[in-house]
Design a protein around this motif. Sequence first.
Motif, PDB file in Angstrom:
ATOM      1  N   SER A  84     -21.017  43.291 -23.382  1.00 32.91           N
ATOM      2  CA  SER A  84     -20.135  42.169 -23.055  1.00 32.91           C
ATOM      3  C   SER A  84     -18.800  42.648 -22.509  1.00 32.91           C
ATOM      4  O   SER A  84     -18.307  42.124 -21.501  1.00 32.91           O
ATOM      5  N   ASN A 119     -17.821  41.849 -18.624  1.00 28.14           N
ATOM      6  CA  ASN A 119     -16.664  41.010 -18.315  1.00 28.14           C
ATOM      7  C   ASN A 119     -15.562  41.809 -17.627  1.00 28.14           C
ATOM      8  O   ASN A 119     -14.878  41.282 -16.739  1.00 28.14           O
ATOM      9  N   MET A 147     -16.569  42.030 -14.053  1.00 27.39           N
ATOM     10  CA  MET A 147     -16.310  40.775 -13.350  1.00 27.39           C
ATOM     11  C   MET A 147     -14.848  40.678 -12.943  1.00 27.39           C
ATOM     12  O   MET A 147     -14.521  40.320 -11.802  1.00 27.39           O
ATOM     13  N   ILE A 148     -13.945  40.997 -13.866  1.00 28.66           N
ATOM     14  CA  ILE A 148     -12.516  40.941 -13.560  1.00 28.66           C
ATOM     15  C   ILE A 148     -12.171  41.928 -12.445  1.00 28.66           C
ATOM     16  O   ILE A 148     -11.408  41.618 -11.519  1.00 28.66           O
ATOM     17  N   SER A 190     -12.346  34.746 -13.765  1.00 22.08           N
ATOM     18  CA  SER A 190     -11.727  35.967 -14.300  1.00 22.08           C
ATOM     19  C   SER A 190     -11.008  35.677 -15.618  1.00 22.08           C
ATOM     20  O   SER A 190     -11.008  36.505 -16.532  1.00 22.08           O
ATOM     21  N   SER A 211     -13.630  35.509 -18.289  1.00 24.41           N
ATOM     22  CA  SER A 211     -14.040  36.858 -18.683  1.00 24.41           C
ATOM     23  C   SER A 211     -12.988  37.503 -19.585  1.00 24.41           C
ATOM     24  O   SER A 211     -13.327  38.194 -20.553  1.00 24.41           O
ATOM     25  N   ASP A 231     -13.296  36.025 -23.021  1.00 23.51           N
ATOM     26  CA  ASP A 231     -14.488  36.533 -23.703  1.00 23.51           C
ATOM     27  C   ASP A 231     -14.276  37.956 -24.218  1.00 23.51           C
ATOM     28  O   ASP A 231     -14.709  38.305 -25.321  1.00 23.51           O
ATOM     29  N   PRO A 285     -20.432  35.589 -25.013  1.00 23.76           N
ATOM     30  CA  PRO A 285     -19.632  36.328 -24.034  1.00 23.76           C
ATOM     31  C   PRO A 285     -20.425  37.296 -23.160  1.00 23.76           C
ATOM     32  O   PRO A 285     -20.028  37.564 -22.023  1.00 23.76           O
ATOM     33  N   ASN A 307     -22.164  35.254 -20.128  1.00 23.21           N
ATOM     34  CA  ASN A 307     -21.363  34.727 -19.027  1.00 23.21           C
ATOM     35  C   ASN A 307     -21.403  35.600 -17.776  1.00 23.21           C
ATOM     36  O   ASN A 307     -21.719  35.105 -16.688  1.00 23.21           O
ATOM     37  N   PRO A 308     -21.086  36.903 -17.858  1.00 21.37           N
ATOM     38  CA  PRO A 308     -21.167  37.718 -16.635  1.00 21.37           C
ATOM     39  C   PRO A 308     -22.578  37.852 -16.090  1.00 21.37           C
ATOM     40  O   PRO A 308     -22.770  37.941 -14.874  1.00 21.37           O
ATOM     41  N   SER A 312     -23.291  36.538 -12.412  1.00 21.46           N
ATOM     42  CA  SER A 312     -23.583  37.592 -11.434  1.00 21.46           C
ATOM     43  C   SER A 312     -24.985  37.466 -10.870  1.00 21.46           C
ATOM     44  O   SER A 312     -25.208  37.610  -9.663  1.00 21.46           O
TER      45      SER A 312
END
Length: 331
Positions: free
Chosen positions: A55, A59, A62-63, A81, A84, A87, A300, A303-304, A308
């Motif tokens: 996680s 995340n 992603m950021i 972002s 993320s 999370d 969490p 989510n990515p 993605s």
Amino acid sequence: MMKALSSVSSFAASLLFEIMNIWNTTSDFILLGLFNHTGAHLFLFVMVLTIAFTSLVGNALMIFLIHQDARLHTPMYFLLSQLSLMDMMLVCTVVPKMAADYLMGKKSISRAGCGLQILFLLTLAGGECFLLAAMSYDRYVAVCHPLRYPILMSWQLCLRMTMGSWFLGAADGIMQAAATLGFPFCGAHEIDHFFCEAPTLVRLACADTVVFEYVMYICCVLMLLVPISLILISYSLILAAVLQMHSREARKKAFTTCSSHLCVVGLFYGAAIFIYMRPKSYRSANHDKVVSAFYTIFTPVLNPIIYSLRNSEVKGALRKCMGQCAALNND
């Protein structure tokens, strides 16, 4: 405006001062934890750590991608972002203490540590509720009013919604942490959980908590049902607009754009409502621990993955980043 901000700041300062006074006058709590020292539980513990690490990496990636790729510099991805970031902080609020307690056999947590866990948990969970509502509005504008998107979803509005999400979450966290820790606690101070959570901690109180539970229930209604109502309204309008589209390709793109967000909303709100809005008579410590682990650790990491795998722009940014890294290694 300045007068309102000053009054809010004074209120927050007084609550923090009250929390510090409470922390300095009471003893530690004992967290009974999520796992026992058995082979099966050791396997589950390793799995939870793996999921938590995944996680954090997912995340953080992603950021990084949103920050690095200019094509992702839009309000939608800025909100993503922030999701993320929340999370990542949510995992860091719960997992390190849980892992340290399990590995070292130390189950105590100070009053200050317990208060900070409640504060950060509610700040992040509450902020995420309103952030998901902001993301649903962004999707509504993108699908129903694409030509007016730069006006209806301006950067100024995006920043205001983001700051509002953090502020409302922090306000809820401060108030509930101060009120929860204001009760006298008796017995062995044993919390049948792996972190300090307000509904679980209230069970140890040696005072009448009916008024607090009623107020907490109202806060949960505001923090959960108000945002989810806005989300349902947004997606009802989106569905109506999609059904009127004549192009099959346009319908497919709209459903793909919104389905990711709906998956995240369903997972997060389902677990949060189960924890904070059930009657006290229906509460079970084991159920609470499992569901709390789900929305603080497992959600969490999803989510990515959801955003993605179902988003061509994010996948394109990832391929571009990997290509740049490969080029640097070849040089």
